[in-house]
Design an enzyme around this catalytic site. Structure first.
Site, PDB file in Angstrom:
ATOM      1  N   LYS A   1       0.844  -1.188   0.000  1.00  0.00           N
ATOM      2  CA  LYS A   1       0.000   0.000   0.000  1.00  0.00           C
ATOM      3  C   LYS A   1       0.887   1.248   0.000  1.00  0.00           C
ATOM      4  CE  LYS A   1      -4.100  -1.963   0.287  1.00  0.00           C
ATOM      5  NZ  LYS A   1      -5.145  -1.761  -0.742  1.00  0.00           N
TER       6      LYS A   1
ATOM      7  N   ASP B   1      -0.166  -0.599  -4.751  1.00  0.00           N
ATOM      8  CA  ASP B   1      -1.568  -0.180  -4.705  1.00  0.00           C
ATOM      9  C   ASP B   1      -1.640   1.191  -4.047  1.00  0.00           C
ATOM     10  OD1 ASP B   1      -4.269   0.110  -4.651  1.00  0.00           O
ATOM     11  OD2 ASP B   1      -4.679  -1.589  -3.330  1.00  0.00           O
TER      12      ASP B   1
ATOM     13  N   GLU C   1      -1.565  -0.562  -9.174  1.00  0.00           N
ATOM     14  CA  GLU C   1      -3.013  -0.559  -9.000  1.00  0.00           C
ATOM     15  C   GLU C   1      -3.520   0.814  -8.565  1.00  0.00           C
ATOM     16  OE1 GLU C   1      -6.383  -3.051  -6.433  1.00  0.00           O
ATOM     17  OE2 GLU C   1      -4.272  -3.622  -6.338  1.00  0.00           O
TER      18      GLU C   1
ATOM     19  N   ASP D   1      -9.068  -0.124 -10.002  1.00  0.00           N
ATOM     20  CA  ASP D   1      -9.808  -0.721  -8.884  1.00  0.00           C
ATOM     21  C   ASP D   1     -10.974   0.188  -8.520  1.00  0.00           C
ATOM     22  OD1 ASP D   1     -10.789  -1.852  -6.580  1.00  0.00           O
ATOM     23  OD2 ASP D   1      -8.952  -1.669  -5.426  1.00  0.00           O
TER      24      ASP D   1
ATOM     25  N   LYS E   1     -14.062  -6.845  -7.489  1.00  0.00           N
ATOM     26  CA  LYS E   1     -14.366  -7.129  -6.092  1.00  0.00           C
ATOM     27  C   LYS E   1     -15.874  -7.313  -5.959  1.00  0.00           C
ATOM     28  CE  LYS E   1     -10.448  -4.522  -4.218  1.00  0.00           C
ATOM     29  NZ  LYS E   1     -10.025  -3.342  -3.413  1.00  0.00           N
TER      30      LYS E   1
END
Length: 464
Positions: free
Chosen positions: A263, A290, A318, A347, A371
């Site tokens: 992250k 991400d 991402e 995303d 997701k």
């Protein structure tokens, strides 16, 4: 004897001898009635109309109801298997039209679980899981489980809103007449429409589909295609100090994780320092970066520049920019691919089928992260069809879920076999596991058994 013809697609090899679940004494394979040829068809005797026990969270789920307690009124039974010779499939699409759902109970409860450590990303910080669990029991006694994950600033619902909408859906299901699974899911889609209710919609859909799969004695991974019964996940390192990141990377290396999802997006300089620390602790790992919308396009490209100087090429970048910065996303995607050979994933920018179509048409990303909590189960299957047809690569991920929702997503990923990136690790970040049974974990590898449906369940009276 009437025969039910069931076709597996895609072809399945090494079919297990029996289902390792309470239904296995009823649903079994007779070698004289099995034909594994082109198309891999399977012939099974027609099953009794009642397949499950009357499941109560505090009772033995293997205890079956006596025949005398089964209603003789066919309208009170779920027509799981029609008595006449019928052609159908374990495939999800076929069951939409051929399986009749008759809901007996439907409930939702709080699902609160502590994390091992706070989970910090560019857009939020989570101290504990505060999700919603859904349990749906059909008239035949089979229960299905679902979970609506709540992640602030990513999902539109908070927990109180999710509880309210889940209750609304459960009340609808309890008073509804028996109808096909397709009709039930369509009604749920109407009650819980749009992105603002996607997480709850996903949870209710999971529970319905799980109950149906349990009724016919099929594990979810087979229902979704049967390509594989295993999947290998990455593992996430949240935004932490370089020292903490290095410690986590070393631990995950020993546990067998080959891909680390890092992250980033809060502080460019700190992100680079963390990357350097992780690189030292786990030099052979693959990186997924991400940013959770944290960078401007210029900053995202600067990260790639600095990583290139370090000799590091991420496997994936991402959501580098804000979800509505379509121009920035397309720009980063082009530079990342042309200059560094790095794929970019959408995303937060991928929240609907329309978003996916735009990404495809305008070539805004190389990968989409699907997701269930963003689009629901039915929505995810629609998106997968479009992505496959367009050649767009897919990633499957989650919010912060227990093994209920993450297991469902894992079954789908393993069964369909179409995902290039697997990010289903968040149950490993929880300090407790409220889910009993379900998939087996060995480091980064999840193995899905032949237990019917999801295979996992909650002790319903103990979770609130």
């Amino acid at each position: 004897m009437a025969v039910l013809h069931i076709s597996f697609y895609p072809p399945i090899t090494n079919f297990e001898k029996k289902l390792s679940s309470p239904i296995s004494p009823i649903l079994h394979l007779n070698p004289t009635e099995t034909m594994l040829s082109t198309g891999h068809s399977l012939f099974l005797p027609v099953l009794p109309p009642i397949l499950c026990s009357s499941l109560h969270p505090n009772k033995n789920p293997q205890k079956t109801r006596p025949a005398s307690q089964v209603s003789s009124n066919p309208t009170k039974k779920m027509a799981a298997i029609t008595p006449a010779a019928t052609t159908t499939s374990f495939g999800f699409k076929n069951l939409m039209d051929t399986f009749t759902v008759d809901v007996h109970r439907a409930e939702n409860r709080l699902l609160n679980v502590p994390l091992i450590a706070p989970f910090t990303i560019a857009s939020s910080r989570l101290e504990r899981v505060e999700n919603v669990a859904i349990r749906i029991e059909l008239r035949n006694g089979c229960a299905g489980w679902g979970e609506a994950p709540i992640l602030p600033f990513v999902t539109a619902e908070d927990q109180s809103m999710a509880m309210s909408k889940a209750k609304e859906a459960c009340e609808f299901l309890k008073r509804s007449p028996a109808m096909t699974m397709g009709s039930v899911l369509a009604e749920i889609g109407g009650i819980l429409s749009g992105y603002e209710h996607a997480s709850v919609r996903a949870g209710v859909e999971m529970a319905v589909i799980d109950a149906v799969a349990t009724s016919i004695g099929v594990p979810l991974w087979r229902l979704f295609g049967g390509v594989s019964n295993t999947t290998t996940t990455d593992i996430t390192i949240p935004i932490v100090s370089p020292a903490e990141a290095a410690e986590l990377a070393a631990k995950y290396c020993k546990q067998g994780f080959k891909t680390l999802k890092l992250k980033v997006g809060k502080n460019l300089k700190a992100d680079i320092e963390v990357l350097q620390a992780i690189r030292g602790a786990h030099p052979e790992c693959l990186f997924i970066l991400d940013a959770n919308e944290g960078y401007k396009a210029k900053e995202a490209i600067e990260v790639l520049d600095q990583l290139h100087e370090m000799g590091v090429t991420p496997a994936l970048f991402e959501q580098p920019v804000h979800r509505n910065d379509w121009e920035g996303l397309g720009h980063v995607t082009q530079i990342a691919e042309d200059k560094y050979g790095v794929s970019t994933a959408a995303d937060e920018s991928c929240r609907s089928l329309d978003d996916v179509k735009r990404i495809v048409q305008e070539k805004l990303a190389d990968v989409i992260n699907i997701k269930l909590a963003k689009v629901g189960v039915v929505g995810a299957l629609e998106i997968i069809e479009v992505a496959r047809a367009s050649g767009l690569h897919m990633m499957i991920g989650g919010m912060v879920e227990t093994r209920l929702a993450m297991g469902f997503a894992g079954h789908l990923a393993a069964g369909m076999g179409c995902f290039k990136f697997i990010d289903l690790d968040t149950p490993l970040l929880l300090s407790e596991d409220p889910v009993h049974e379900g998939y087996e974990v060995s480091g980064a590898v999840y193995r899905f058994t032949n237990a019917r449906g999801h295979g996992g369940f909650l002790h319903w009276d103990n979770i609130a």
